[in-house]
Design a protein around this motif. Structure first.
Motif, short mmCIF file in Angstrom:
data_model
loop_
_atom_site.label_atom_id
_atom_site.label_comp_id
_atom_site.label_asym_id
_atom_site.label_seq_id
_atom_site.Cartn_x
_atom_site.Cartn_y
_atom_site.Cartn_z
N ILE A 139 0.84 -1.21 0.00
CA ILE A 139 0.00 0.00 0.00
C ILE A 139 0.87 1.26 0.00
N ILE A 143 1.03 4.28 -2.81
CA ILE A 143 0.92 5.72 -2.55
C ILE A 143 2.09 6.45 -3.20
N VAL A 148 -2.35 5.08 -5.35
CA VAL A 148 -3.22 5.03 -4.19
C VAL A 148 -3.30 6.42 -3.56
N LYS A 149 -4.47 6.77 -3.05
CA LYS A 149 -4.67 8.08 -2.44
C LYS A 149 -3.67 8.32 -1.32
N ASP A 151 -3.94 9.99 1.38
CA ASP A 151 -4.48 9.96 2.74
C ASP A 151 -4.90 8.55 3.17
N ALA A 152 -4.61 7.55 2.35
CA ALA A 152 -4.95 6.17 2.71
C ALA A 152 -4.06 5.69 3.85
N SER A 153 -4.66 5.07 4.85
CA SER A 153 -3.91 4.52 5.98
C SER A 153 -3.55 3.07 5.69
N ILE A 157 -6.11 -0.14 6.19
CA ILE A 157 -6.48 -0.96 5.03
C ILE A 157 -6.04 -2.40 5.26
N CYS A 193 -9.92 -1.26 -4.02
CA CYS A 193 -9.43 -0.33 -5.05
C CYS A 193 -10.48 0.73 -5.38
N ILE A 196 -9.69 3.37 -2.59
CA ILE A 196 -8.39 4.00 -2.35
C ILE A 196 -7.57 4.25 -3.61
N CYS A 197 -7.91 3.63 -4.72
CA CYS A 197 -7.07 3.77 -5.92
C CYS A 197 -7.39 5.05 -6.68
#
Length: 210
Positions: A139, A143, A148-149, A151-153, A157, A193, A196-197
């Motif tokens: 992940i 990023i 991937v966004k 701000d995705a944790s 995830i 996805c 977050i994608c």
């Protein structure tokens, strides 16, 4: 007593661990006995106690060998040269496949080891964290690559994916129903996805000609 070579000693240990894995898988931890494991490994009960403190120690060695194998396979799967979504799908499919290929060992880990007081700080916990870190690393790489966004944790995830898969697989692990690995992997991957994608720009050279 004659001195045996390191190779022969390791061969004995490997044979005992392999036999224990088969007996634990067939009978479960409680019903398995050192005597039966010894018979399957074609060694004496006493020889097992030369290398392992007790049945619990042997169970941990079995699961350590299992984890070392599946961690190596997962790392190899994710190392392939592909986009984030394809690599995530491969990871999810591999993780689900472990429940099918090693159902009884997975059940032993979930029901006998992870909930036990001696799990914390054990080698198995360390291997479990290494296994989980493959997903967080994937992940974080997504990023960094702009797939991937930002701000995705990664940890959140990771927990969502592994938690969902465990919930889906648990009935199968306990002998109830089937587990469709490919269909489930596609559904989980699409769901994650979708959240977050980032949309990827197509290479102009790949655009269809009119």
């Amino acid at each position: 007593m004659p001195v045996i070579s390191a190779e022969r000693m390791q061969g004995r240990i490997d044979a005992i661990v392999e036999a224990a894995s088969a007996v634990f898988a067939a009978k479960g931890y409680e019903a398995a006995s050192i005597a039966e494991i010894a018979r399957r490994a074609e060694v004496s009960d006493g020889l097992i106690y030369r290398y392992f403190s007790n049945k619990r120690d042997l169970l941990y060695r079995v699961l350590e060998a299992f984890y070392e194998r599946v961690v190596a396979a997962l790392e190899k799967e994710v190392a392939k040269d592909a986009g984030f979504e394809e690599r995530l799908h491969a990871l999810v499919r591999r993780h689900l496949g472990n429940f099918v290929a090693d159902r009884e060992l997975c059940r032993l880990f979930l029901s006998e080891v992870r909930v036990a007081s001696d799990y914390k700080g054990s080698t198995i916990q360390t291997l479990n964290r290494r296994y989980a870190s493959v997903l967080t690393g994937l992940i974080e790489a997504g990023i960094a690559a702009g797939e991937v966004k930002t701000d995705a944790s990664a940890r959140l995830i990771r927990d969502v994916i592994f938690g969902a898969i465990e919930h889906i697989a648990w009935p199968y692990v306990n002998g109830d129903g089937k587990l469709d690995v490919e269909a489930t992997a596609q559904s989980v991957t699409a769901l994650i996805c979708g959240g977050i994608c980032l949309p990827q720009q197509k290479n102009p050279e790949e655009a269809p000609r009119t």
